[in-house]
Design a protein around this motif. Sequence first.
Motif, short mmCIF file in Angstrom:
data_model
loop_
_atom_site.label_atom_id
_atom_site.label_comp_id
_atom_site.label_asym_id
_atom_site.label_seq_id
_atom_site.Cartn_x
_atom_site.Cartn_y
_atom_site.Cartn_z
N PRO A 154 -1.94 -74.28 -2.19
CA PRO A 154 -2.38 -75.33 -1.24
C PRO A 154 -3.87 -75.60 -1.38
CG PRO A 154 -1.91 -73.28 -0.09
CD PRO A 154 -1.41 -73.12 -1.48
N GLY A 155 -4.24 -76.88 -1.29
CA GLY A 155 -5.62 -77.28 -1.42
C GLY A 155 -6.39 -77.25 -0.11
N TYR A 156 -7.60 -77.75 -0.18
CA TYR A 156 -8.53 -77.73 0.96
C TYR A 156 -7.93 -78.44 2.18
CZ TYR A 156 -12.65 -79.11 3.70
OH TYR A 156 -13.54 -79.35 4.72
N ASN A 157 -7.45 -79.67 1.99
CA ASN A 157 -6.96 -80.46 3.11
C ASN A 157 -5.68 -79.88 3.71
OD1 ASN A 157 -8.98 -82.45 3.16
ND2 ASN A 157 -8.04 -83.53 1.45
N LYS A 158 -4.78 -79.41 2.86
CA LYS A 158 -3.52 -78.85 3.36
C LYS A 158 -3.75 -77.58 4.16
CE LYS A 158 1.21 -77.87 1.90
NZ LYS A 158 2.14 -77.76 0.74
N LEU A 159 -4.72 -76.77 3.73
CA LEU A 159 -5.02 -75.53 4.45
C LEU A 159 -5.54 -75.80 5.85
CD1 LEU A 159 -6.65 -73.36 1.65
CD2 LEU A 159 -4.54 -72.84 2.87
N ARG A 160 -6.38 -76.84 5.99
CA ARG A 160 -7.02 -77.08 7.29
C ARG A 160 -6.25 -78.05 8.18
NH1 ARG A 160 -10.59 -81.55 7.77
NH2 ARG A 160 -10.47 -82.98 6.00
N THR A 161 -5.13 -78.58 7.70
CA THR A 161 -4.37 -79.54 8.52
C THR A 161 -2.93 -79.07 8.69
OG1 THR A 161 -3.95 -80.84 6.49
CG2 THR A 161 -5.81 -81.50 7.88
N THR A 162 -2.09 -79.36 7.72
CA THR A 162 -0.66 -79.10 7.85
C THR A 162 -0.34 -77.63 8.05
OG1 THR A 162 -0.30 -80.96 6.34
CG2 THR A 162 1.58 -79.54 6.80
N LEU A 163 -0.84 -76.78 7.17
CA LEU A 163 -0.53 -75.35 7.26
C LEU A 163 -1.14 -74.72 8.50
CD1 LEU A 163 -0.94 -74.28 3.52
CD2 LEU A 163 1.17 -74.66 4.79
N LEU A 164 -2.33 -75.14 8.87
CA LEU A 164 -2.98 -74.60 10.08
C LEU A 164 -2.17 -74.96 11.32
CD1 LEU A 164 -5.36 -73.15 11.40
CD2 LEU A 164 -6.58 -75.34 11.43
N GLN A 165 -1.68 -76.20 11.39
CA GLN A 165 -0.88 -76.61 12.54
C GLN A 165 0.43 -75.84 12.60
OE1 GLN A 165 -1.96 -78.71 14.96
NE2 GLN A 165 -0.09 -78.08 16.05
N LYS A 166 1.05 -75.61 11.44
CA LYS A 166 2.30 -74.84 11.42
C LYS A 166 2.08 -73.42 11.93
CE LYS A 166 4.77 -77.24 7.69
NZ LYS A 166 5.34 -77.11 6.33
N GLU A 167 0.97 -72.80 11.50
CA GLU A 167 0.69 -71.43 11.95
C GLU A 167 0.40 -71.39 13.44
OE1 GLU A 167 0.35 -67.36 11.44
OE2 GLU A 167 1.05 -68.91 10.03
N LYS A 168 -0.31 -72.42 13.94
CA LYS A 168 -0.59 -72.49 15.37
C LYS A 168 0.69 -72.64 16.17
CE LYS A 168 -3.15 -75.19 18.80
NZ LYS A 168 -4.03 -76.37 19.03
N ASP A 169 1.59 -73.51 15.71
CA ASP A 169 2.88 -73.69 16.40
C ASP A 169 3.70 -72.41 16.39
OD1 ASP A 169 2.14 -76.31 16.81
OD2 ASP A 169 3.28 -77.10 15.11
N ASN A 170 3.64 -71.67 15.28
CA ASN A 170 4.38 -70.42 15.18
C ASN A 170 3.86 -69.38 16.17
OD1 ASN A 170 6.23 -68.52 13.90
ND2 ASN A 170 4.40 -67.58 13.04
N VAL A 171 2.52 -69.30 16.30
CA VAL A 171 1.92 -68.36 17.26
C VAL A 171 2.32 -68.73 18.68
CG1 VAL A 171 -0.26 -67.52 18.21
CG2 VAL A 171 -0.01 -67.78 15.75
N HIS A 172 2.27 -70.01 19.02
CA HIS A 172 2.69 -70.45 20.36
C HIS A 172 4.15 -70.09 20.62
CE1 HIS A 172 -0.68 -72.63 22.16
NE2 HIS A 172 -1.02 -72.99 20.94
N LYS A 173 4.98 -70.21 19.60
CA LYS A 173 6.39 -69.88 19.76
C LYS A 173 6.59 -68.39 20.02
CE LYS A 173 10.84 -70.31 17.37
NZ LYS A 173 11.52 -70.75 16.11
N LEU A 174 5.82 -67.57 19.31
CA LEU A 174 5.92 -66.12 19.50
C LEU A 174 5.42 -65.68 20.88
CD1 LEU A 174 4.64 -64.92 16.00
CD2 LEU A 174 7.00 -64.98 16.80
N LEU A 175 4.48 -66.43 21.45
CA LEU A 175 3.91 -66.07 22.75
C LEU A 175 4.67 -66.70 23.92
CD1 LEU A 175 0.10 -66.41 21.95
CD2 LEU A 175 1.43 -64.31 22.12
N GLU A 176 5.64 -67.53 23.62
CA GLU A 176 6.36 -68.20 24.69
C GLU A 176 7.08 -67.24 25.65
OE1 GLU A 176 7.17 -71.20 27.06
OE2 GLU A 176 5.92 -71.31 25.24
N PRO A 177 7.71 -66.15 25.16
CA PRO A 177 8.32 -65.19 26.11
C PRO A 177 7.32 -64.61 27.10
CG PRO A 177 9.12 -64.79 23.89
CD PRO A 177 8.01 -65.79 23.76
#
Length: 389
Positions: A154-177
């Motif tokens: 993954p390049g510069y833009n993908k790391l700071r946009t798409t992949l970062l948002q996916k990781e953020k959504d995953n963390v929120h999902k794990l903390l939902e309980p």
Amino acid sequence: MASSSQEQETQGSSTSIDQPPLWDYVTKLEKLAGAGGYWKFKCNLCSETRQGSYSRVRAHLLGIKEDAYEKKKTESQAKEVQLPCEAGVGFKKRKGISTPIERAFGVEIRDQLDQEIARIFYTGGLPFNLARNPHYVRAFQFAANNKIDGYVPPGYNKLRTTLLQKEKDNVHKLLEPLRSTWKEKGVTIVSDGWSDPTRKPLINFMATSGNGPLFLKAVNCFGEVKDRFFIAELMKEVINEIGHENVVQIITDNAANCKAAGEIIESQFPHIYWTPCVVHTLHLALKNTCSPRNVEANELTYEQCSWIKEVHEEAFVIKNFIMNHNMRLSIFTKFTLLRLLSVADTRFASIIVMLKRLKLIKRGLQAMVISEEWYSYRLDDTEKANSVK
């Protein structure tokens, strides 16, 4: 055209502030689609039609030949340096010659990959500690165990946009309980101020409940006046994000501005209580007990506990003397595995923490000051060395 170019070169080297930009010597015909800053232009001096960027216009007007321009452009680009294996460094055999066993196990390929990875660290200024990150190892293991032809990282833009948002959504999902229990049991907001490694002032907010704490956010307060109104506004934002009906109390330290901000919150949210930090309260109480400034108000207590202050001052002198002299510190590390602690004054019971550590390393300190090495290096500050001993 040659005389015009020479005349133009003379003008281009002028330092006059009235000299017009080079674009004034050409007529822009059209902007080339999808070519960034490239234009189709007509030279007003020779009537030739060309296309290119500002650099191309400048080269044309100054009479720089195309081959010279391309050579200069190529030289300005980063040059790729050969890897040690490609340059033959550290190899006794001639390049390209390998035994069947080496080819079977891919020794040369593995070595080249190691050097490529190492160069990422060297050229990017990455800390070597990154190699201990389990995700670093898993990424290469996954790539080695799965055939992914033509894969590009993954390049510069993908790391700071798409992949970062996916990781953020995953963390929120794990903390939902954890978040789901707040409506049932309520939540406490804990806030504290601190500074990052660049000395930037931050205020962090955490939510804690019976099921555990959860970091919410940290606010950069650089250039802000941290009065009661500013802190109260930050608290209100966090309360509204969580839902005021889920918040039971908010905890801060005992600073005057934090206490006043807590009163503002209580007036606007009657069901939310402001509570001072118990640890900070105990720290202030211990500090007040050992302070000579309060002798008149608390003479009996200070008389019984003043020895704590005296012992702390002596311990502070010992710690500073060892930490501020490289040779003393080198000797100290030979006699004990534990290290001296530089405890901040704002930490809870910092005096007690420091004295506890000195007690643990007492035998090592005693062995150090009676050693021959200590005697050899005590001439640089004999008086303090004897005092510490």
